[in-house]
Design a protein around this motif. Structure first.
Motif, PDB file in Angstrom:
ATOM      1  N   GLU A 166      76.588  65.482 133.977  1.00  0.00           N
ATOM      2  CA  GLU A 166      77.583  65.415 135.050  1.00  0.00           C
ATOM      3  C   GLU A 166      77.559  66.737 135.811  1.00  0.00           C
ATOM      4  N   ILE A 223      68.506  62.418 139.620  1.00  0.00           N
ATOM      5  CA  ILE A 223      68.924  61.149 139.015  1.00  0.00           C
ATOM      6  C   ILE A 223      67.747  60.652 138.199  1.00  0.00           C
ATOM      7  N   THR A 281      76.636  60.123 136.187  1.00  0.00           N
ATOM      8  CA  THR A 281      75.868  58.910 135.913  1.00  0.00           C
ATOM      9  C   THR A 281      76.298  58.305 134.584  1.00  0.00           C
ATOM     10  N   SER A 282      76.476  56.994 134.578  1.00  0.00           N
ATOM     11  CA  SER A 282      76.773  56.253 133.358  1.00  0.00           C
ATOM     12  C   SER A 282      75.649  55.253 133.134  1.00  0.00           C
ATOM     13  N   GLY A 283      75.062  55.267 131.935  1.00  0.00           N
ATOM     14  CA  GLY A 283      73.957  54.356 131.644  1.00  0.00           C
ATOM     15  C   GLY A 283      73.980  53.875 130.206  1.00  0.00           C
ATOM     16  N   SER A 299      71.894  51.862 134.944  1.00  0.00           N
ATOM     17  CA  SER A 299      72.659  53.081 135.181  1.00  0.00           C
ATOM     18  C   SER A 299      73.449  52.972 136.480  1.00  0.00           C
ATOM     19  N   THR A 359      75.270  55.724 139.249  1.00  0.00           N
ATOM     20  CA  THR A 359      75.497  57.097 139.685  1.00  0.00           C
ATOM     21  C   THR A 359      76.529  57.100 140.800  1.00  0.00           C
ATOM     22  N   ALA A 385      81.943  56.174 137.502  1.00  0.00           N
ATOM     23  CA  ALA A 385      80.616  55.735 137.032  1.00  0.00           C
ATOM     24  C   ALA A 385      80.768  54.795 135.839  1.00  0.00           C
ATOM     25  N   ASN A 426      80.098  50.705 135.867  1.00  0.00           N
ATOM     26  CA  ASN A 426      79.148  50.232 134.857  1.00  0.00           C
ATOM     27  C   ASN A 426      79.739  49.065 134.071  1.00  0.00           C
TER      28      ASN A 426
END
Length: 396
Positions: free
Chosen positions: A171, A187, A215-217, A248, A250, A263, A267
């Motif tokens: 982050e 990214i 970003t969340s993945g 993911s 972002t 994020a 998601n």
């Protein structure tokens, strides 16, 4: 926070390295002391252990984070919900032992009765939170890390730094420009080597979207049971890990706290609802989905929409996945050779490797001290930091 951080300061010659290091470490320790579920004496752990439904006093920063989380929970109708803690723990993604097993459905049904942002209240003056059911517990992992980035940025700004890059566990928030142009934030390509950058986005100061990115993945933290992959991102509405094509999400926002939370929220919502919500909220978002001829498809809004256009127009000169894949393979090969060379060096040099806490990082420094900074394993360095923090408080 169970991860790494990186701080870059351009200019600001009046600030020494030690001043920056001690200040940043102290500020992040305060965040942990407030919001880490891994620390028994943190504010959040004490609240979770309490069965009282009376107002529970917290720090102003804690109340600020909970208030922001509750606002996003209402905007997403519970897709983002910090009261998800019992479910996170049941799926072994919390502070307890990782079991890598699927919880009993009946138990999950019972735990879902303890979840719901409607059961949580927050006030700012005096700062406090309150639960309406004794069993309610909260988890700020999806927002506190971004908040920590903001805290470090504001700390450095208060010391006179006006060109800063701060990253905690992926982050990021920036202020100003670095020498030669804007700070760029990478990214990553999902499912690839951790250092494989898919896009390097310039964080131009003063943009309307903001200068914070999160970003969340589902490709870093997960487990596999009976051939099925389970993501660490839990949908509070179902009580189970998310199941959709998003690899993911972002988000760019004015603060890293908001970018971090949104994020995760998008998601959970998935492609269609997530994209619609991003447009409705005026967010700059990039969705990376599994599928298509190249293995991934991109959708975007705001300033990040251009990368989705590039992906679709690769034949017209944009960035194509066919060009990225060879680079990924080459990167993996180079890193493999370097790691092999390092291993040979260690074997022939007969020198211990220093690494993360719990064993490797407990190797002795030349002065006889250790370097671990996690609260679960205090070291001489931690004691030194505590003493400096106490001294600063006394002098102020």
């Amino acid at each position: 926070m169970g991860t790494t951080y990186m701080v870059k300061v351009a200019g600001a010659e009046q600030l020494g390295d030690d001043e920056i290091r001690v200040g940043v470490d102290a500020e992040l320790r305060r965040v942990n002391d407030q919001m880490s579920t891994y620390l028994k004496q943190s504010e959040i752990s004490q609240f979770n252990e309490s069965g009282s439904t009376d107002w529970f006093s917290v720090s102003p920063e804690f109340a600020q984070v909970v208030s922001a989380a509750q606002d996003i929970a209402r905007r997403t109708e519970g897709a983002f919900d910090i009261t998800v803690a019992p479910l996170v723990n049941a799926w072994s993604f919390g502070p307890g032992e990782r079991t890598g097993s699927v919880p009993d459905p009946q138990m999950l049904k019972q735990l879902r009765e303890r979840v719901g942002y409607q059961h949580l209240e927050v006030r700012s003056d005096p700062p406090a939170i309150r639960k309406s059911i004794p069993e309610l517990q909260i988890d700020l992992s999806s927002i506190a890390k971004g908040h920590g980035v903001d805290r470090v940025v504001e700390l450095l700004r208060s010391k006179g730094a006006d060109s800063v890059f701060v990253e905690i566990g992926g982050e990021v928030r920036t202020i100003g420009d670095k020498p030669g142009g804007p700070w760029r934030v990478g990214i990553q390509l999902p499912d690839a080597a951790q250092d494989t950058v898919m896009i390097a986005h310039p964080m131009v100061p003063g943009t309307e979207a903001g200068n914070a990115m999160a970003t969340s993945g589902d490709y870093r933290n997960y487990f596999v049971a009976d051939g099925k992959r389970y993501s660490h991102t839990i949908d509070p509405r179902t009580g189970a890990p998310i199941e959709h094509s998003l690899a993911s999400v972002t988000v760019i926002a004015p603060t890293c706290m908001l970018a971090d939370a949104w994020a995760t929220a998008i998601n959970v919502l998935g492609r269609d609802t997530g994209l619609a919500t991003a447009k409705e909220q005026g967010l700059d978002v990039l969705l990376v989905l599994r599928g298509g001829e190249t293995g991934y498809e991109l959708e975007g809004t705001g300033t990040l929409a251009e990368y989705a256009v590039q992906d679709r127009s690769a034949d017209a000169g944009g960035t194509s996945w066919a060009a990225i894949i060879p680079i990924t393979i080459l990167t993996f090969a180079v890193f493999s050779i370097l790691l092999f060379a390092m291993a040979i060096g260690v074997l022939f040099g007969r020198k211990s490797i220093s690494g993360s806490c719990g064993g490797l990082a407990n190797q002795k420094n030349p002065d006889g001290s250790t370097s671990c900074a996690l609260c679960s394993n205090p070291s001489d360095a931690c004691q030194e930091l505590r003493e400096k923090m106490a001294q600063e408080q006394r002098s102020s």
